[in-house]
Design a protein around this motif. Structure first.
Motif, short mmCIF file in Angstrom:
data_model
loop_
_atom_site.label_atom_id
_atom_site.label_comp_id
_atom_site.label_asym_id
_atom_site.label_seq_id
_atom_site.Cartn_x
_atom_site.Cartn_y
_atom_site.Cartn_z
N HIS B 64 0.80 -1.23 0.00
CA HIS B 64 0.00 0.00 0.00
C HIS B 64 0.84 1.28 0.00
O HIS B 64 0.49 2.24 -0.66
CB HIS B 64 -0.94 0.02 1.21
N ILE B 107 1.26 -6.45 -5.25
CA ILE B 107 0.04 -6.33 -4.46
C ILE B 107 -0.28 -7.71 -3.87
O ILE B 107 -0.23 -8.71 -4.59
CB ILE B 107 -1.14 -5.84 -5.31
N HIS B 109 -2.79 -9.45 -3.16
CA HIS B 109 -3.77 -10.33 -3.80
C HIS B 109 -3.31 -10.81 -5.18
O HIS B 109 -3.91 -11.71 -5.76
CB HIS B 109 -5.13 -9.64 -3.93
N ASP B 128 -7.46 -7.38 4.67
CA ASP B 128 -7.74 -6.59 3.48
C ASP B 128 -8.95 -7.18 2.77
O ASP B 128 -8.97 -8.38 2.46
CB ASP B 128 -6.52 -6.62 2.55
N HIS B 130 -10.10 -7.17 -0.20
CA HIS B 130 -10.01 -7.77 -1.53
C HIS B 130 -9.34 -9.14 -1.56
O HIS B 130 -9.05 -9.68 -2.63
CB HIS B 130 -9.36 -6.80 -2.52
N SER B 346 -4.03 -1.83 -9.79
CA SER B 346 -4.82 -2.34 -8.65
C SER B 346 -5.00 -3.85 -8.71
O SER B 346 -4.83 -4.49 -9.76
CB SER B 346 -6.20 -1.70 -8.56
N CYS B 347 -5.39 -4.41 -7.57
CA CYS B 347 -5.57 -5.87 -7.47
C CYS B 347 -6.72 -6.36 -8.34
O CYS B 347 -6.85 -7.56 -8.56
CB CYS B 347 -5.78 -6.27 -6.01
N CYS B 408 0.02 -0.83 -4.80
CA CYS B 408 -1.38 -0.38 -4.85
C CYS B 408 -1.52 0.97 -5.55
O CYS B 408 -2.53 1.26 -6.19
CB CYS B 408 -1.95 -0.28 -3.45
N CYS B 411 -4.66 3.38 -6.66
CA CYS B 411 -5.94 2.77 -6.28
C CYS B 411 -6.46 3.44 -5.02
O CYS B 411 -7.65 3.64 -4.88
CB CYS B 411 -5.78 1.28 -6.06
N LEU B 412 -5.57 3.75 -4.09
CA LEU B 412 -6.00 4.50 -2.91
C LEU B 412 -5.03 5.58 -2.49
O LEU B 412 -5.30 6.31 -1.55
CB LEU B 412 -6.29 3.55 -1.73
N ASN B 430 -11.14 -0.56 -8.14
CA ASN B 430 -12.40 -1.14 -7.69
C ASN B 430 -13.31 -0.23 -6.88
O ASN B 430 -14.44 -0.58 -6.59
CB ASN B 430 -12.08 -2.39 -6.86
N ARG B 436 -11.24 8.56 -2.52
CA ARG B 436 -10.53 7.29 -2.55
C ARG B 436 -9.13 7.42 -3.19
O ARG B 436 -8.13 6.97 -2.66
CB ARG B 436 -11.35 6.25 -3.32
#
Ligand code: SF4
Lengths: 216, 466
Positions: B64, B107, B109, B128, B130, B346-347, B408, B411-412, B430, B436
């Motif tokens: 992250h 990441i 995931h 997490d 996801h 992103s994942c 990540c 994505c955030l 996502n 976000r």
């Protein structure tokens, strides 16, 4: 964790559906490696008019007067009234820590996201799920009545309104027991250590590839 | 006796104590860890003088906070502390960690399946949401909070209540140019962001079977956006072929034995579901979100909806607020929405197949002058290397995209990659929640091909006509 038996307090109505954990506590505060310090940044995005940074003194920031928790009549609120799917999104437990530190210990909503729910219970925060019609009625009453308070009693599983109306709610009995006594659930699980070992021994025979350790 | 669903089978195989009503103790086979949600769990463990139950089940990776450029120096001091804390905790307990500069880092995931650390039939958790991604392997995988991370560390188990069974059956075939991402956004549009609450979703049907593992992971990944904690897909040849030969996958005789067991990871013919939803793949078009919840989504040829036409008052107010936040007016065609930034990563969508599909659109073109930044962030170091071996990086770079290190990222935006206030982004991630991708940033969720097509046009376009 702190036990939860009864709570009587001011109710703040947060009239939005799908309140996600990103808005409950934004990502920049997730860099902390502690469990505390999140209260001032609860709902940061809606509560303040500027962008907050970790470590900043929140008392000097500009408050958004329109946000529900900034309105004098909801000062000191301990119960949150919300719409469906509260706490959706990420698994961050920081969301629950922020609510608790702010002083909110329970909430009522037509539905609460699954991960948020388990995070809440683990911290002695009680999410109460009631049908959408009842929640709707509570929203109208709270908004119409300054100083509106509810009393939540976990033992009989009731919410009592200022007029004396008693609303019943459901809660899983094991979780209720845990909340009432503020039990440490790791301790509770470790009491079953023998069962866990027996499971591992059995499983190792059935599916040995699950026991190839990554570190060895 | 009625047959079992795949979820029933996975649950029953992991039951340590309890059954039926109420909570049960469930055994966890794989514990994935990242830097954001684990420090307090390790601290709690220590404060209670406890030890991890089975460190060999744990795989840790920082994702992250990691910068996607300039890895030799993390600018943000607070991020650095969090990254250091993960390294220290892993070193202290002898936990396998792919540190920031390990070529396998990525990441969480993405790397679990990629390494064969996540396998069919496992229970897989991570702090997490996801984590649901791994359900594509025929595993029971779901996100947990930090207290639960601590609980799994200390006991290798979780105490939880069994969810109900939901079947999402996607019939028919996806049209040309329509991706797994569109399929999942379409499912969310149909059942809503709370539609899966309280359920484990099993995705099935012709269109799901036709998906690659990457596509299945995209679908299971966004299960959490449909309100369910876990999504599963039955094991078939696609699953087995994907896993074979991966670093942590079983080998030799153990492999043969595992595969025989995994073949049973399907719902029985006579299994019953508490809820069944049918989705017609052929009706799904490339989708674009217009609001601040993944269910606020319309086909590319649609228009920004009008709140006045919504009868439900809570929904109507939600739509109004979303339009204000997004800076959009009702009735605008989606294809007229102009963008400032593009994020492919992103994942959800940063596996090799996603990058190939995106590069296919980009080849020989340039990003539009109004795009101030277009990022491609591979999901892992290995995805990045594979893409470079195929020359995809050059295609992106020549078009004006930035080719970054895995994580990540935007994505955030916990690392330096983020949107500035008011900036509008076509993102393959996502979540389009307020703030976000950055304070005041405006996110539109799309598939990777749709994101890069928007980069080239400067506004949303139908990738099928591109
Ligand atoms: S890529 Fe985004 S959604 Fe996925 S784990 Fe990272 S921050 Fe979470």
């Amino acid at each position: 964790m702190e036990a939860f038996t009864q709570l009587a307090g001011i109710v703040a109505p947060l009239d939005r559906a799908n309140v996600d954990t990103d808005t409950i506590i934004p990502k920049q505060y997730l860099k902390s490696i502690r469990r505390t310090g999140f209260g001032p940044n609860l709902f940061d995005l809606w509560r303040y008019l500027d962008k907050g940074e970790p470590g900043q003194d929140s008392s000097t920031r500009r408050l958004n007067p329109d946000f529900i928790l900034n309105q004098p009549r909801y000062r000191g609120a301990q119960i949150l009234l919300a719409r469906k799917n509260f706490g959706c999104g990420s698994s961050r437990e920081h969301a629950v820590w922020a609510l608790l530190e702010y002083g909110i210990r329970a909430m009522l909503a037509p539905s609460v996201a699954d991960i948020f729910y388990s995070n809440a219970i683990k911290n002695g925060f009680l999410p109460i799920v009631l049908d959408a019609h009842t929640i709707d009625r509570l929203f109208k009453d709270v908004e119409a009545t300054p100083g509106y308070r509810l009393t939540i009693d976990l033992v009989p599983q009731t919410v009592t309104t200022p007029k004396g109306e008693v609303i019943h709610f459901d809660v899983d009995q094991a979780l209720k027991h845990q909340l009432l006594h503020g039990l440490d659930d790791i301790d509770m699980t470790l009491r079953h250590a023998d069962h866990i070992r027996a499971y591992e021994a059995r499983r190792r025979k059935q599916a040995p590839w699950l026991f190839t350790d990554l570190d060895g | 006796m009625a047959g079992k669903t795949l979820y029933d089978k996975l649950w029953d195989a992991h039951l340590v104590r309890g059954n039926g009503e109420g909570t049960s103790i469930i055994y966890i086979d794989r514990h994935l860890i990242h830097e954001v949600t684990s420090p307090q769990a390790f601290e709690g463990l220590k404060l209670a003088s406890r030890k991890p139950w089975r460190t060999g089940t744990i795989l840790a990776v920082p994702d992250h906070n990691v910068p996607t450029i300039g890895r030799d120096h993390v600018q943000d001091r607070i991020s650095q502390i969090q990254l250091d804390t993960l390294d220290q905790n892993c070193a202290e307990w002898g936990i396998t960690e792919f540190t920031m500069n390990d070529p396998r880092q990525g990441i969480v995931h993405i790397i679990g399946p990629e390494q064969g650390a996540c396998l069919p039939g496992m229970t897989i958790v991570c702090g997490d949401s996801h984590t649901s991604t791994n359900g594509a392997l025929g595993a029971l995988a779901f996100g947990i909070g930090t207290s639960e991370v601590e609980h799994v560390l200390a006991t290798q188990c979780l105490v939880m209540k069994k969810a109900k069974n939901m079947s999402v059956n996607v019939r028919g075939q996806l049209g040309e140019g329509v991706t797994a991402k569109d399929m999942m956004l379409g499912i969310i549009r149909q059942i809503g962001t709370a539609g899966g609450a309280g359920y484990t979703i099993e995705y099935s049907g012709e269109a799901i079977r036709a998906l690659s593992m990457e596509g299945r992971m995209t679908v299971c990944n966004m299960t959490i956006e449909a309100g369910a904690r876990a999504g599963v897909i039955a094991v078939d040849d696609t699953t087995i072929n994907y896993i074979e030969g991966r670093p942590f996958a079983p080998k030799g005789e153990l492999w043969e034995e595992a595969v025989r067991t995994w073949r049973n990871l399907v719902s029985d013919q006579d299994a019953t579901f508490d809820k069944v939803v049918y989705v017609d793949a052929a009706t799904i078009e490339p989708l674009v979100t217009w609001g601040t919840s993944p269910e606020m989504v319309v086909p590319i040829h649609g228009r920004v909806p009008d709140p006045d036409e919504e009868r439900d008052t809570v929904k109507r107010e939600g739509m109004r607020r979303a339009l204000t936040y997004m800076g959009l007016k009702p009735g605008i065609p989606m294809t007229e929405i102009r963008l400032d930034k593009i994020f492919v990563g992103s994942c959800t969508n940063s596996r090799i197949e996603d990058l190939r599909a995106a590069a296919h659109i980009v080849r020989g073109r340039k990003i539009a002058p109004n795009i101030v930044q277009a990022l491609v962030v591979p999901g892992s170091g290995l995805v990045k290397r594979q893409a470079e071996a195929e020359g995809l990086d050059k295609i992106f770079i020549e078009a004006g995209f930035e080719w970054r290190e895995p994580g990540c990222s935007m994505c955030l935006g916990m690392n330096p990659d983020h949107l500035n206030p008011g900036e509008r982004c076509a993102s393959s991630s996502n979540r389009n929640f307020e703030g976000r991708q950055g304070y005041g940033g405006r996110t539109h969720l799309v598939s990777p091909p749709m994101a890069v097509a928007a980069a080239i046009a400067g506004h949303f376009v139908d990738v099928r006509e591109f």
